[in-house]
Design a protein around this motif. Structure first.
Motif, PDB file in Angstrom:
ATOM      1  N   MET A   1       0.824  -1.206   0.000  1.00 33.90           N
ATOM      2  CA  MET A   1       0.000   0.000   0.000  1.00 33.90           C
ATOM      3  C   MET A   1       0.859   1.258   0.000  1.00 33.90           C
ATOM      4  SD  MET A   1      -3.168  -0.914  -0.069  1.00 33.90           S
ATOM      5  CE  MET A   1      -4.048   0.500   0.554  1.00 33.90           C
ATOM      6  N   TRP A 167      -5.819  -7.181  -4.067  1.00 27.57           N
ATOM      7  CA  TRP A 167      -4.626  -6.395  -3.763  1.00 27.57           C
ATOM      8  C   TRP A 167      -4.359  -5.369  -4.854  1.00 27.57           C
ATOM      9  CZ3 TRP A 167      -2.881  -6.063   0.872  1.00 27.57           C
ATOM     10  CH2 TRP A 167      -2.992  -7.142   1.761  1.00 27.57           C
ATOM     11  N   LEU A 170      -6.662  -2.503  -4.184  1.00 32.91           N
ATOM     12  CA  LEU A 170      -6.171  -1.689  -3.070  1.00 32.91           C
ATOM     13  C   LEU A 170      -4.961  -0.870  -3.490  1.00 32.91           C
ATOM     14  CD1 LEU A 170      -6.488  -4.191  -0.080  1.00 32.91           C
ATOM     15  CD2 LEU A 170      -7.928  -2.214  -0.577  1.00 32.91           C
ATOM     16  N   ALA A 174      -4.595   3.147  -3.481  1.00 30.31           N
ATOM     17  CA  ALA A 174      -3.489   3.835  -2.809  1.00 30.31           C
ATOM     18  C   ALA A 174      -2.774   4.771  -3.769  1.00 30.31           C
ATOM     19  CB  ALA A 174      -2.510   2.808  -2.239  1.00 30.31           C
TER      20      ALA A 174
END
Length: 352
Positions: A1, A167, A170, A174
């Motif tokens: 992240m 992922w 995400l 980010a």
């Protein structure tokens, strides 16, 4: 992240720095990207150096189900559901796994549900299973003689990286968050421009339909946005004229980053200043003269005030005022920017 967040911020810094012509911001964004690339290359090499050759084991597997998909070559993608039965010395019970493998069209009839196949698997990553299409004679014989019971569905093993889609989402969020943070930090300079990014941002006008007076102003921001830039004063005056709907005004105030015009619709033309008839191109020289010859060593601010002449037939009056630690001084000029009076620091200014 953290990595995608920093990457988004670095990319946004490059774009914002290019738009605002901020060299430090460009260097910060470019330096962050170069550092991330170097860290990624270094990390990749270290992981490759630590990675050991994979250890594989041979075993038998029961084909629970298979489904071939269309292909344009001789090798067809086939999805298998298998029950892998490791050798007793491996110390692992039978388990289920789903795999996809390219199988030659000629060999597909050899694989059928409830049939036995020879496979290779990795004990450390049991989901990594590959069907051996050309097994040794010994393993071929064992596959023909073996009988393997189906393992329960609860023993199904999956690659933990199969959830990479979440992922990735995400990471994308980010990255966007990092970029948005940089844009928000510089939003005042990015979104206060008009007319193709000239840097002029109108402030609310006090003009109302029921009032005979009006005040229209605008501020400038961003790189090279000073009113002393060539053509900036006339360009800004033209914009204010369009907003006010008239070129006859009663007062003009010009500062380093701001211009304001005031007017009165009841004032006769002889008591107004025509915006387009002023020699804006000569005003920067007047400011320079006032800043260097009136006793103000380090001027903190300057201002130009243009008002109608006080006598009949006289042109507009231009006054340049500079302020510094020593005090305030000004000079007066006529409508042609010819200096007619100077008031250095310490002298009493006339009442005008």
């Amino acid at each position: 992240m953290l990595v995608p967040g920093v990457t988004g911020a670095a990319l946004a810094a490059l774009v914002v720095g290019a738009i605002l012509e901020r060299l430090p911001l460009l260097l910060a964004g470019g330096g962050a990207l170069v550092l991330l690339i170097l860290l990624a290359l270094l990390g990749g090499r270290r992981r490759a150096a630590r990675r050991k050759p994979p250890v594989t084991r041979t075993a038998l597997a029961r084909i629970e189900d298979l489904r071939a998909t269309s292909g344009e070559t001789a090798d067809v993608p086939v999805k298998f559901r298998l029950t892998v039965a490791p050798e007793p010395e491996d110390g692992r019970p039978a388990y289920r796994v789903k795999i996809s493998q390219q199988i030659n069209l000629v060999d597909i009839p050899a694989y059928r549900p409830r049939g036995i196949a020879v496979v290779e698997y990795r004990p450390d990553e049991p989901w990594e299973v590959r069907i051996v299409t050309r097994p040794t004679p010994e393993w071929s014989r064992r596959a023909e003689e073996a009988e393997i019971d189906s393992a329960p569905e609860s023993t199904l093993v999956k690659d933990p990286d199969d959830g990479g889609g979440a992922w990735c989402l995400l990471g994308l969020l980010a990255l966007l968050a990092g970029a948005a943070l940089v844009v928000l930090l510089f939003r005042a300079e990015l979104f206060t421009s008009e007319d193709g990014g000239t840097g002029a941002s109108p402030k609310p006008s006090s003009t109302t339909s029921s009032s005979r007076t009006f005040t229209v102003s605008t501020t400038v921001s961003g790189p090279s946005s000073s009113m002393l830039a060539l053509g900036r004063m006339r360009e800004t005056a033209t914009r204010l004229e369009a907003r006010a709907g008239t070129s006859d005004v009663t007062a003009i105030t010009i500062e380093a980053g701001r211009m304001e015009i005031r007017g009165d619709s009841a004032r006769p033309p002889g008591g107004t200043v025509h915006l387009q008839l002023l020699p804006y191109e000569l005003f920067p020289a007047l400011v320079g003269e006032a800043r260097t010859t009136l006793g103000v060593r380090d001027p903190a601010s300057w201002r130009i005030d243009v008002t109608p002449g006080t006598g009949t037939g006289t042109g507009p009056r231009v006054r340049v005022t500079v302020t510094g630690a020593e005090g305030t001084a000004h000079l007066d000029a006529d409508a042609t920017a010819r200096i007619v009076d100077r008031r250095p620091v310490g002298q009493t200014a006339d009442s005008g």
